[in-house]
Structures are given as C-alpha cells and as structure tokens.
Design a protein around this motif. Structure first.
Motif, PDB file in Angstrom:
ATOM      1  N   LEU A 261       0.814  -1.201   0.000  1.00  0.00           N
ATOM      2  CA  LEU A 261       0.000   0.000   0.000  1.00  0.00           C
ATOM      3  C   LEU A 261       0.853   1.258   0.000  1.00  0.00           C
ATOM      4  N   ASP A 262       0.583   2.161  -0.917  1.00  0.00           N
ATOM      5  CA  ASP A 262       1.044   3.530  -0.778  1.00  0.00           C
ATOM      6  C   ASP A 262       0.300   4.140   0.412  1.00  0.00           C
ATOM      7  N   PHE A 263       0.770   5.270   0.917  1.00  0.00           N
ATOM      8  CA  PHE A 263       0.101   5.875   2.076  1.00  0.00           C
ATOM      9  C   PHE A 263      -0.695   7.113   1.669  1.00  0.00           C
ATOM     10  N   ASP A 264       0.008   8.201   1.340  1.00  0.00           N
ATOM     11  CA  ASP A 264      -0.679   9.448   1.008  1.00  0.00           C
ATOM     12  C   ASP A 264      -1.531   9.281  -0.240  1.00  0.00           C
ATOM     13  N   GLY A 265      -2.793   9.621  -0.133  1.00  0.00           N
ATOM     14  CA  GLY A 265      -3.687   9.560  -1.265  1.00  0.00           C
ATOM     15  C   GLY A 265      -4.386   8.236  -1.438  1.00  0.00           C
ATOM     16  N   THR A 266      -3.933   7.193  -0.757  1.00  0.00           N
ATOM     17  CA  THR A 266      -4.621   5.902  -0.810  1.00  0.00           C
ATOM     18  C   THR A 266      -5.238   5.567   0.549  1.00  0.00           C
ATOM     19  N   GLN A 267      -4.431   5.730   1.630  1.00  0.00           N
ATOM     20  CA  GLN A 267      -4.984   5.565   2.970  1.00  0.00           C
ATOM     21  C   GLN A 267      -5.426   6.904   3.560  1.00  0.00           C
ATOM     22  N   THR A 268      -5.109   8.000   2.884  1.00  0.00           N
ATOM     23  CA  THR A 268      -5.579   9.335   3.257  1.00  0.00           C
ATOM     24  C   THR A 268      -6.232   9.959   2.033  1.00  0.00           C
ATOM     25  N   GLU A 280       2.600  17.927  11.110  1.00  0.00           N
ATOM     26  CA  GLU A 280       1.613  17.516  10.119  1.00  0.00           C
ATOM     27  C   GLU A 280       0.668  16.472  10.698  1.00  0.00           C
ATOM     28  N   THR A 281      -0.590  16.563  10.320  1.00  0.00           N
ATOM     29  CA  THR A 281      -1.573  15.550  10.670  1.00  0.00           C
ATOM     30  C   THR A 281      -2.381  15.205   9.425  1.00  0.00           C
ATOM     31  N   VAL A 282      -2.874  13.976   9.425  1.00  0.00           N
ATOM     32  CA  VAL A 282      -3.713  13.509   8.322  1.00  0.00           C
ATOM     33  C   VAL A 282      -4.912  12.781   8.908  1.00  0.00           C
ATOM     34  N   THR A 283      -5.903  12.531   8.084  1.00  0.00           N
ATOM     35  CA  THR A 283      -7.045  11.730   8.513  1.00  0.00           C
ATOM     36  C   THR A 283      -7.037  10.409   7.761  1.00  0.00           C
ATOM     37  N   VAL A 284      -7.418   9.339   8.471  1.00  0.00           N
ATOM     38  CA  VAL A 284      -7.498   8.011   7.881  1.00  0.00           C
ATOM     39  C   VAL A 284      -8.895   7.454   8.134  1.00  0.00           C
ATOM     40  N   HIS A 285      -9.203   6.350   7.495  1.00  0.00           N
ATOM     41  CA  HIS A 285     -10.539   5.761   7.595  1.00  0.00           C
ATOM     42  C   HIS A 285     -10.462   4.483   8.427  1.00  0.00           C
ATOM     43  N   GLY A 393     -12.091   4.623   2.589  1.00  0.00           N
ATOM     44  CA  GLY A 393     -12.416   3.210   2.689  1.00  0.00           C
ATOM     45  C   GLY A 393     -12.028   2.396   1.477  1.00  0.00           C
ATOM     46  N   ALA A 394     -11.121   2.922   0.622  1.00  0.00           N
ATOM     47  CA  ALA A 394     -10.708   2.188  -0.580  1.00  0.00           C
ATOM     48  C   ALA A 394     -10.009   0.879  -0.232  1.00  0.00           C
ATOM     49  N   ILE A 395      -9.202   0.878   0.841  1.00  0.00           N
ATOM     50  CA  ILE A 395      -8.481  -0.343   1.211  1.00  0.00           C
ATOM     51  C   ILE A 395      -9.460  -1.389   1.735  1.00  0.00           C
ATOM     52  N   ARG A 396     -10.470  -0.948   2.470  1.00  0.00           N
ATOM     53  CA  ARG A 396     -11.505  -1.886   2.905  1.00  0.00           C
ATOM     54  C   ARG A 396     -12.202  -2.503   1.696  1.00  0.00           C
ATOM     55  N   GLU A 397     -12.471  -1.703   0.665  1.00  0.00           N
ATOM     56  CA  GLU A 397     -13.090  -2.232  -0.549  1.00  0.00           C
ATOM     57  C   GLU A 397     -12.209  -3.307  -1.175  1.00  0.00           C
ATOM     58  N   ILE A 398     -10.914  -3.040  -1.241  1.00  0.00           N
ATOM     59  CA  ILE A 398      -9.992  -4.013  -1.832  1.00  0.00           C
ATOM     60  C   ILE A 398      -9.965  -5.296  -1.011  1.00  0.00           C
ATOM     61  N   ALA A 399     -10.011  -5.169   0.320  1.00  0.00           N
ATOM     62  CA  ALA A 399     -10.054  -6.356   1.175  1.00  0.00           C
ATOM     63  C   ALA A 399     -11.277  -7.210   0.871  1.00  0.00           C
ATOM     64  N   SER A 400     -12.395  -6.549   0.562  1.00  0.00           N
ATOM     65  CA  SER A 400     -13.610  -7.306   0.244  1.00  0.00           C
ATOM     66  C   SER A 400     -13.485  -8.020  -1.094  1.00  0.00           C
ATOM     67  N   TRP A 401     -12.737  -7.451  -2.062  1.00  0.00           N
ATOM     68  CA  TRP A 401     -12.488  -8.172  -3.304  1.00  0.00           C
ATOM     69  C   TRP A 401     -11.750  -9.473  -3.013  1.00  0.00           C
ATOM     70  N   ILE A 402     -10.681  -9.347  -2.237  1.00  0.00           N
ATOM     71  CA  ILE A 402      -9.758 -10.461  -2.048  1.00  0.00           C
ATOM     72  C   ILE A 402     -10.356 -11.544  -1.171  1.00  0.00           C
ATOM     73  N   LEU A 403     -11.015 -11.146  -0.102  1.00  0.00           N
ATOM     74  CA  LEU A 403     -11.501 -12.110   0.881  1.00  0.00           C
ATOM     75  C   LEU A 403     -12.916 -12.589   0.590  1.00  0.00           C
ATOM     76  N   GLY A 404     -13.627 -11.889  -0.274  1.00  0.00           N
ATOM     77  CA  GLY A 404     -14.988 -12.271  -0.587  1.00  0.00           C
ATOM     78  C   GLY A 404     -15.980 -11.532   0.293  1.00  0.00           C
ATOM     79  N   PRO A 405     -17.154 -11.189  -0.236  1.00  0.00           N
ATOM     80  CA  PRO A 405     -18.104 -10.361   0.509  1.00  0.00           C
ATOM     81  C   PRO A 405     -18.527 -10.961   1.840  1.00  0.00           C
ATOM     82  N   SER A 406     -18.866 -12.247   1.880  1.00  0.00           N
ATOM     83  CA  SER A 406     -19.371 -12.812   3.130  1.00  0.00           C
ATOM     84  C   SER A 406     -18.284 -12.889   4.175  1.00  0.00           C
ATOM     85  N   LEU A 407     -17.108 -13.330   3.766  1.00  0.00           N
ATOM     86  CA  LEU A 407     -15.993 -13.431   4.715  1.00  0.00           C
ATOM     87  C   LEU A 407     -15.583 -12.060   5.204  1.00  0.00           C
TER      88      LEU A 407
END
Length: 414
Positions: A261-268, A280-285, A393-407
């Motif tokens: 994972l990149d950080f700036d712009g992907t997790q922020t 400096e401060t940033v916001t994350v999801h 929440g883009a990384i959460r979306e990617i996790a759902s691709w990989i692990l499957g919606p129900s899991l």
C-alpha cells in the motif's frame, strides 16, 4: 483448418539481463506477455514455450502454453532459435499426433508484441501464399558504420565513418529516399515443410508485415528493460474495465500473495494539516484499518511503502501492525527487493497507488490497483480501480475483493 504452431524460445540463461524471460513488464513476465499475444492471435492453433528452466516452464503453463523442455545441447549461448523451433515442433507433433502446417517463431524479448503482429505473419503464409513472413517497421534513419570495424587501421584513418544506407555526400530528404524497413525481431512465420528443409527462417517468398514502430523494442540490456517498464503504462492496452460476464475485474485470494500500500492519497485523502509548529496531521478511515487487519489475519503479508519520511506514516504502521518502508526515493526498487526477501513473486502482488510516482511499482506487479481519485494516468495503467476514493475506505473495498463479501463482512464487523 491448418495447424499453426507458435513457438516461443525462452531459455533460462541470459548474460545481458539475468533472468530476462521472467522479468515483469506491465505486471507480467516477458514469457507470459508473449504467450498472451499468441493465444489471442487469429489463426494460431497451438502455443509452445521451449525452455530449459523450470521457473520459466511454470510461468508459461500458468499463462496457458504447452511446454517443451529443451535439451542442454540446444540451450547454450551459441544455440540458434531455429534449432529450438525445430525441436519444439518435433516434440509437439509427437505429443499430439498432428502435423504442423505453419510454424511461428515468436520472441518474448519483444515486450510490446501484439496479437495482431502474430496473426499478421500467420495470415501472410496461411492466407496470402507467402513461404515466410517477418514483422517489420518503417525506418527513416541514416545508418553509419565505423570503417575501423571492417578495414585496416590506415584505411580507417583516411575513411572514418561511412554511410551504410546512404551516400554521406548526398543527403536526400526522407520523402525522396526509398522506404527502409527495420526487422523488429518479434515474430516470424514459415511453412513447416520448407522450414524443415531449409533449416532457416527466410526461404522462398518472404512477406513483410508492417507493425507499429512505436512498439519496436528488443530487450538485450538492462537499460532496455528499464525503458520497457517505463513505456508499458503508455503502450499496453488499457485493462478491460469488465470481464466477459460484465463484472469488474477483481482479484481473489487465489490471485494474491501480498498487498503493498502507498500511504498518502490511498490511505488518506491526500490532504495534510500543518499547525503553527510545522507538525503535520492527516485523517485516515477506520474501515481501512479493519480491512488491513482482515488481510493480515488471513495470512496475507501487507506492507506500507511511501516516499515520505514522516512519523505519521510510521505511527499508522505500528497501529496496523504491519511493516513500513518510508523515505524511499525509488519505490519500485524497494518493492522488488522486498519481494525477493519475502520470496514472493511480483506478479502475485497487489499494489495500491494514486499518483505518477506509483507507476514504477505498477510495472512490477501483477495487480496494479488505483483508488477512485487517482491521477488519470495512474488509473489508465491500473488493472483494477476502486469505486471508493483514497482515505474513504478504498483499502476496505480491496479487502472485500480479495476475501470475498461474506468473509470480509464477518471479519470487518469484529
């Protein structure tokens, strides 16, 4: 229908670029790119990779090719491509019991070979009646040769460089010169009986199949490989947004061995707040944190890779319990080294990015992925694009691709 056999020679040894035929360009090993072009080409009925290397054999099979293991006698530096093609043709015919009508020689050292190139040389023989065919590209340059390469020192001192395809005393305009054509080295076609008799690729009537000069590149040196990786996001066709069933192209757990994972712009959201002291401060999801935890708990290595040297990045990595490499000038080199240390094949890595400094990593991995608000160039180079922006929440979306919606729903709710 004639049997058209495409043979891709891909031995393991390479002095100029070690491991060349497995080197990834645009997320795929060179041998897999060649297999893909052949499998998608019109008229080609069978695709064989001739190799002496087990890793190349595995990559070729994974890409959908038949593999013929090449004996040591025709696997050294002095072995000809023709010898490899003849051996592969014999082995394929013995295995299938079918005679080959037309045989193709396709070089995986030409990373931007297309199915149209392969189909073009096949059609020149099968449909147009040529004995042999070769891919060529328009060439307008003046070719020079150093006289010292071919004559004595005294004569060379007097002559110096001389024109090969022109008289150096007369420089006609391009439109006034005959059209020169450069052999691309990518694809050749031969009538199989004539090839067996002649034992070389240019017997009889040779058709010239013109290709795109912008895509002519042969990888012989490390610099050639670097250029190919830089050009891949521009020259490779844009990934299909949907598969044949109409669903977006998404990786599953079976496709992925690691997530980077990149950080700036992907997790922020790429916004930085700076106080009067310069802090400096940033916001994350929070959903991203839960998604990363789910990936980690399912045995997937997760790495944060950032060009910024920032305590915020390190603190976030500690919170998520994942390793971090930050303050990195060349993210692609750092990623390559990390994959080697972890024993992970780059083509089994999903990399998430948002800006042009991520393109180098995109060229290394099998699943380059952009967040929804990424730069347009980055989205064009990506294999998958999230519906969710970075930091939302883009990384959460990617996790759902990989692990499957129900899991993923079950685990992310914990």
């Amino acid at each position: 229908m004639p049997t058209v056999l495409a043979v891709i020679p891909a031995r393991g040894g390479s002095k100029g670029v070690p491991g060349k035929n497995l080197a990834p360009v645009g997320g795929l090993p060179l041998v897999a790119r060649a297999v893909r072009a052949c499998r998608e080409a019109a008229l080609v009925t069978d695709v064989v990779v001739s190799t002496d290397d087990p890793a190349i054999a595995d990559a070729a099979r994974a890409a959908g090719a038949e593999v013929v293991l090449r004996p040591a006698a025709i696997a050294g530096d002095t072995a000809t491509s023709e010898a490899a093609v003849l051996h592969a043709m014999d082995a394929h015919e013995e295995r299938t019991g079918r005679r080959t009508d037309v045989v193709l020689l396709v070089q995986c050292t030409s990373p931007f070979i297309t199915s149209e190139d392969v189909g073009g040389v096949a059609a020149a023989v099968v449909e147009d009646g040529a004995d042999t065919a070769v891919t060529v590209a328009p060439f307008h340059g003046f070719v020079w040769r150093d006289a010292a390469e071919g004559i004595g020192a005294a004569a060379a001192d007097a002559t110096g460089g001389y024109g090969v395809n022109h008289d150096k005393a007369h420089r006609p305009r391009r439109q006034d010169r005959p059209q020169d054509l450069l052999e691309t080295g990518a694809a050749y076609a031969m009538r199989a009986p004539g090839f067996r008799e002649a034992r070389h690729r240019f017997f009889g009537h040779t058709a010239l199949v013109r290709t795109d000069p912008a895509k002519v590149l042969e990888i012989d040196e490390p610099d050639d490989l670097a250029r190919a990786r830089a050009l891949a996001p521009l020259l490779d066709p844009a990934p299909a947004a949907e598969d044949t069933a109409g669903a977006p192209a998404r990786p599953t757990r079976d496709d992925i061995d690691a997530v980077v994972l990149d950080f700036d712009g992907t997790q922020t959201d790429d916004t930085v707040l700076v106080d009067s002291e310069g802090r400096e401060t940033v916001t994350v999801h929070r959903g991203d944190g839960l998604g990363i935890a789910a990936l980690r708990d399912n045995g997937l290595p997760v790495l944060i890779l950032s060009t910024e040297t920032n305590p915020v990045v390190a603190a976030r990595a500690r919170k998520l319990k994942v390793p971090v490499l930050h303050g990195i000038d060349r993210k692609d080199l750092a990623l390559k080294q990390w994959c080697e240390e972890q024993g992970i094949a780059p083509e089994r890595v999903l990399y998430v990015g948002n800006d042009v400094n991520d393109l180098g990593c995109f060229g290394l991995v099998g699943w380059p992925t952009a967040v929804a608000n990424a730069h347009d160039i980055v989205k064009d180079a990506a294999r998958s694009v999230t519906a969710t922006p970075g930091g939302s929440g883009a990384i959460r979306e990617i996790a759902s691709w990989i692990l499957g919606p129900s899991l993923s729903r079950r685990e992310l709710s914990q």
